[in-house]
Each structure stands twice: as C-alpha cells, then as structure tokens.
Design a protein around this motif. Structure first.
Motif, PDB file in Angstrom:
ATOM      1  N   CYS A  37       0.804  -1.222   0.000  1.00 15.02           N
ATOM      2  CA  CYS A  37       0.000   0.000   0.000  1.00 15.02           C
ATOM      3  C   CYS A  37       0.840   1.277   0.000  1.00 15.02           C
ATOM      4  O   CYS A  37       0.325   2.359   0.319  1.00 15.02           O
ATOM      5  CB  CYS A  37      -0.944   0.007   1.199  1.00 15.02           C
ATOM      6  N   CYS A  62      -3.913 -10.827  -4.129  1.00 13.05           N
ATOM      7  CA  CYS A  62      -3.479  -9.463  -4.425  1.00 13.05           C
ATOM      8  C   CYS A  62      -3.973  -9.020  -5.796  1.00 13.05           C
ATOM      9  O   CYS A  62      -4.378  -7.869  -5.982  1.00 13.05           O
ATOM     10  CB  CYS A  62      -1.956  -9.373  -4.360  1.00 13.05           C
ATOM     11  N   TRP A  99      -8.094  -8.611  -5.303  1.00 11.99           N
ATOM     12  CA  TRP A  99      -8.598  -7.603  -4.388  1.00 11.99           C
ATOM     13  C   TRP A  99      -7.839  -6.270  -4.480  1.00 11.99           C
ATOM     14  O   TRP A  99      -8.411  -5.218  -4.170  1.00 11.99           O
ATOM     15  CB  TRP A  99      -8.536  -8.103  -2.948  1.00 11.99           C
ATOM     16  N   CYS A 100      -6.578  -6.320  -4.846  1.00 10.75           N
ATOM     17  CA  CYS A 100      -5.743  -5.109  -4.815  1.00 10.75           C
ATOM     18  C   CYS A 100      -4.967  -4.964  -6.130  1.00 10.75           C
ATOM     19  O   CYS A 100      -3.733  -4.850  -6.120  1.00 10.75           O
ATOM     20  CB  CYS A 100      -4.777  -5.142  -3.640  1.00 10.75           C
ATOM     21  N   CYS A 117      -2.861  -1.667  -6.469  1.00 12.32           N
ATOM     22  CA  CYS A 117      -1.756  -1.629  -5.511  1.00 12.32           C
ATOM     23  C   CYS A 117      -0.682  -2.656  -5.871  1.00 12.32           C
ATOM     24  O   CYS A 117       0.516  -2.388  -5.740  1.00 12.32           O
ATOM     25  CB  CYS A 117      -2.264  -1.888  -4.101  1.00 12.32           C
TER      26      CYS A 117
END
Length: 287
Positions: free
Chosen positions: A121, A247, A250-251, A254
């Motif tokens: 992050c 990852c 969901w991200c 990032c």
C-alpha cells in the motif's frame, strides 16, 4: 637555486573502449593506447590494469554504485569523486580474465532479493503526481505492460526471447486504447434504433467487455507477481498458497504499483507514463 625535478617513465596500456551499433549489437571493442606513470629504473614496473569506459546512465553522486554486465560477467561500478552527469564517460578498472576482454559494459539495475522493496500500500511513496500512481489507477494494463517489458515477459505473462517480448508493452497499450475506444463508441451509438423493452446489442458487448477487462488484468498480475517472487526469492507473507491471486483480485492497482516500484529505481530515474519500460531509455536493464 635549483628546482628539483622528477622524471617518470611511461608505459602504454591497452584500454578497451566500447563501440556499439545503433541497433544494439556489439561491433566489438577497440583498443586505445594510454599512458600511466611508472617507477624509474630503480624499481619494478607495475603490471598495467585494463580499464573499461562507462557512460553514466544518469546524473549520479560520487561513490554511488550500480551493477554492470561485461560479456556475461557481473561487476560493480563505483562513481568517482565529484560525481558524474548523465552521458559523461569515465574509466573504471576491470580485472580481465584469462581469455581477455570481449563485449560491452552494460549497466544493470539492482533489484532487492528476498523481500519487496516496499509495502503493498505504499502507492504514494513517490508523490501524488508520479506516473506509477496514475497509471496504476487509470490504466493498469499500461503500467503492467511496462513491468512485463522490464522482465522480458510476453503479453500473456510467459517467459520469452527478446524477439517474443519486444512488443509486450505495445500490445497491452493497444488493448487499453481499444477498450476505451469501444466502450465510448458503444455508449454513444450502441442503443440507436433499438427497442427499449429488449436488451440491446451494446448491453451484450459491454457485458463481455467488462468480463474481459476484469479477467485479463487479474490473470496477468497474478502471473507477473509470481514470476517476480520466484525470480527474487520473495516469500509469501499472507494467504499462503494464493497470495498472488488474492493481491491480483482484491488489490489490482496496488499490486501493479508495487511491482513497478520493485523493478525500478525511481529515486534515480524519472518515471514516464508511456515509454515501453516506464523509464528513460538510458536506464539500466534489470534482466
């Protein structure tokens, strides 16, 4: 009054100079005769050491070090006192092997091994106006293509030769442009003349486009992240066995930004939005 003078004998030393063609192929090294001071006849003559001429890839401070490759052999280059400016040439000692020297000195960027350079992050590490942040948020396939280009992966996330990976960034850039263009055209002209009580053609196309835009980045991010972790021996920290998939799902933004920061030295080199690697052309390669 007599002014004392000191007399030196000089011995010629072969200094390899790098000559490369514009297409990137090495046309071989030429030898230049230089002069070094040696001791007078009352002492032994030191053995001359070969030197490499290195072109500074960027403006760097003194004592800054970076890795370079010479004919498959890796060695560390240290910036001399006073620092160097981008494009400046300077000589560094190079221990020639038994077969002598052949090839060009190619600077190589240093990438952390065993851990990520920063957190998942840490998107604002280089500021709110940095190209990595905006590309990751608005055009994740573009910055993903830049990362894959640095790692020499194909546009499907597989290892490939130089020829196979030469168009990775361009392909993902064209896919991004095509997605935005098609979506815009469908929103303007897709429902013209269609009955309002039945699903229109644009609805179906937009649905398929949404699925494609969701699945492709997740698959490519997952494969690229797994490749980076394997290459640089980075262990999973959470969701063991499926961290890359989690990852990527969901991200996505990032995860892409983290991979971009890990494979580039943004403290030294500026980030670019639309170059093939997201970095200036003179930036050392990581592969």
């Amino acid at each position: 009054m007599t002014v004392p003078t000191t007399t030196h004998d000089y011995a010629s030393v072969a200094v390899p100079l790098i000559a490369e063609a514009e297409d990137g192929k090495n046309w071989g090294a030429t030898l230049r005769k230089g002069l070094i001071a040696t001791r007078a006849a009352d002492g032994p003559t030191p053995e001359g050491r070969p030197y490499l001429e290195v072109v500074a890839p960027a403006t760097l401070p003194e004592r800054y070090t970076f890795e370079a490759d010479v004919n498959g052999q890796s060695f560390t280059v240290r910036v001399p006192t006073g620092g160097v400016e981008e494009g400046q040439k300077f000589n560094v000692p190079f221990p020639a092997g038994s077969d002598g020297y052949s090839g060009a000195a190619i600077p190589r960027a240093s990438v952390p091994v065993g851990h990520w350079k920063d957190d998942l992050c840490a998107c604002f590490r280089h500021g709110i106006c940095h190209s990595v942040l905006w590309n990751a948020c608005c055009c994740p396939l573009v910055i993903l293509g830049q990362v894959m280009q640095r790692l020499r992966l194909t546009w499907l996330g597989n290892k490939g030769t130089v020829a196979q990976t030469a168009s990775t960034f361009r392909i993902l850039l064209f896919i991004t442009i095509g997605i935005y263009t098609l979506s815009g055209l469908l929103s303007i002209f897709g429902d013209a003349g269609q009955p309002t009580d039945t699903p229109s053609f644009s609805v179906w196309v937009n649905g398929l486009l949404a699925i494609f835009c969701s699945v492709l980045p997740i698959v490519l991010v997952c494969k690229t992240r797994r490749h980076i972790r394997t290459r640089y021996a980075i262990p999973e920290q959470s969701c063991h066995g499926c961290e890359d998939c989690c990852c990527a799902y969901w991200c996505t933004c990032c995860a892409v930004a983290q991979m971009a920061r890990h494979t580039a030295d943004y403290e030294t080199y500026a980030g670019l939005c639309c170059s093939e690697t997201g970095l200036p052309a003179h930036t050392p390669s990581i592969v």
